[in-house]
Design an enzyme around this catalytic site. Structure first.
Site, short mmCIF file in Angstrom:
data_model
loop_
_atom_site.label_atom_id
_atom_site.label_comp_id
_atom_site.label_asym_id
_atom_site.label_seq_id
_atom_site.Cartn_x
_atom_site.Cartn_y
_atom_site.Cartn_z
N ASP A 176 19.23 18.42 57.46
CA ASP A 176 20.38 18.47 58.75
C ASP A 176 21.24 17.37 58.33
O ASP A 176 21.08 15.95 58.44
CB ASP A 176 19.52 18.41 59.79
CG ASP A 176 20.49 18.61 61.07
OD1 ASP A 176 21.81 19.32 60.81
OD2 ASP A 176 20.51 18.17 62.17
N ASP A 202 26.11 20.85 60.19
CA ASP A 202 26.98 21.04 61.48
C ASP A 202 28.28 20.59 61.18
O ASP A 202 28.69 19.20 60.93
CB ASP A 202 26.50 20.08 62.80
CG ASP A 202 25.17 20.85 63.48
OD1 ASP A 202 25.36 22.12 63.52
OD2 ASP A 202 24.39 20.10 63.93
N ASP A 236 25.63 16.17 59.42
CA ASP A 236 26.68 16.42 60.43
C ASP A 236 27.96 16.12 59.77
O ASP A 236 28.01 14.99 59.21
CB ASP A 236 26.83 15.54 61.66
CG ASP A 236 25.58 15.95 62.70
OD1 ASP A 236 25.22 17.11 62.62
OD2 ASP A 236 25.00 15.01 63.19
#
Length: 374
Positions: free
Chosen positions: A70, A121, A72
């Site tokens: 994950d 994201d 950002d």
């Protein structure tokens, strides 16, 4: 004091993201960056992009078995914050349809892009000031591999002009991100958070980011069913509580947990949540990092942290290395290696990474952006 540096280094190397995770982050971000820099739909308002989050701060843990990597990514735009947030965000959607059809969905503040091995994201910002524009362009000019590697902290410091005579105007100017549901642009300061981490790590002789990872691992594996601060709010607490004069990760974990339980005892006993302002932002309720955490949940977390502090102190003060290791194993679980698996001397081992002399400060609070954070 028994610090077991080699065992801690083995432990830390096992809980941080592995090569395959870094490769997935790198490929995902590089592909997204290429699309952003060449796509006609966003060309007219693209300024820069840069990595943020725990990967950028070198405090990420390896994903759990059922998780994807994950990351950002901040998309700095030229869009005016006078626009309705929904209008601004919709300007990204033709780009997403073109390059990530069927792979994206909107969140309150971002777009989630789901690929085979990584979730990204994508966080849009409104147009920054000229000083901030130059800072984000400099940070965004780093290749993705440099951004991910903890060995390049000094390079990141140089990109942000972190020196005694550097232009620091951007430190007073947060970025604005859209809140889709509230139709408001909210202030955020990821650059200040990055700089706080670089400075704190430098002051602690390279141990801080490893203290963060160790405590986040304890939180993940030993108290998963307890509500309260996790992820970045937990990291922010560690940043608030970690002493500067630590000589090892073992000492850092112990004293940080002890400081936490001393500093927040009053709030925990009253089942109230303490207030911790975000780095680089004014002390206001909307900038409170812990504002989403219920007081009862914070008190439950505090009780666990109090027990962990006592166990860590027992491990640190135990003179017998093998017995000390057994106490650390109780705290961190099966990833903490057995005694005898490595050279268990008290020399060498777990030092993290230092930014060298680039930051030129003795305390993160010396910076304007961090005046309210220490």
């Amino acid at each position: 004091m028994t610090t077991l540096p080699t065992l801690f280094e083995t432990f830390l190397s096992d809980i941080r993201p592995q090569d395959e995770h870094n490769d997935a982050y790198k490929e995902g971000h590089e592909t997204l960056r290429d699309h952003l820099q060449t796509d006609d739909d966003v060309d007219e308002f693209y300024v820069a992009d840069f990595l943020q989050g725990s990967y950028r701060r070198w405090t990420a843990l390896r994903p759990q078995e059922d998780e994807k990597s994950d990351v950002d990514v901040v998309f700095v735009s030229d869009l005016s914050s006078d626009l309705d947030t929904d209008v601004a965000l919709r300007k990204c959607e033709p780009f997403l349809d073109e390059h990530y059809e069927g792979q994206w969905e909107p969140n309150a503040h971002s777009y989630k892009i789901e690929e085979e091995k990584v979730e990204i994201d994508l966080v849009l910002t409104a147009a920054p000031s000229e000083a901030t524009r130059e800072a984000v362009k400099s940070l965004g000019s780093l290749d993705v591999g440099t951004a991910l590697s903890p060995d390049n902290l000094s390079t990141v410091a140089e990109a942000l002009n972190m020196s005694a005579d550097g232009d620091d105007e951007w430190k007073d100017e947060p970025l604005k991100i859209p809140h889709r549901d509230e139709n408001e642009w909210e202030n955020t300061h990821p650059l200040a958070t990055i700089v706080f981490t670089v400075n704190k790590n430098d002051i602690t002789d390279g141990h801080y980011v490893n203290v963060v990872k160790a405590i986040k691992w304890w939180r993940r594996t030993k108290t998963p069913d307890v509500e309260g601060p996790t992820s970045y709010p937990l990291e922010h607490i560690v940043g608030q509580c970690c002493p500067h004069d630590i000589d090892s990760v073992a000492e850092g974990v112990t004293r940080t947990l002890e400081e936490l339980t001393g500093q927040f005892k009053t709030e925990a006993m009253a089942e109230e949540t303490p207030t911790l302002p975000a780095h680089g932002l004014p002390k206001t309720p909307e900038n409170d990092v812990l504002k989403q955490i219920d007081g009862v949940d914070f008190a439950a977390f505090y009780d666990e942290a109090e027990d962990a502090a006592e166990l860590a102190r027992t491990a640190l003060d135990e003179e017998d290395k093998e017995t000390s290791r057994d106490y650390w194993y109780q705290l961190f679980g099966e990833k903490f290696p057995p005694f005898g698996s490595d050279d268990d001397s008290d020399d060498g081992g777990e030092k993290a990474m230092s930014v060298g002399s680039s930051s030129q400060v003795e305390d993160p609070s010396d910076h304007q952006f961090a005046a309210s954070d220490s």
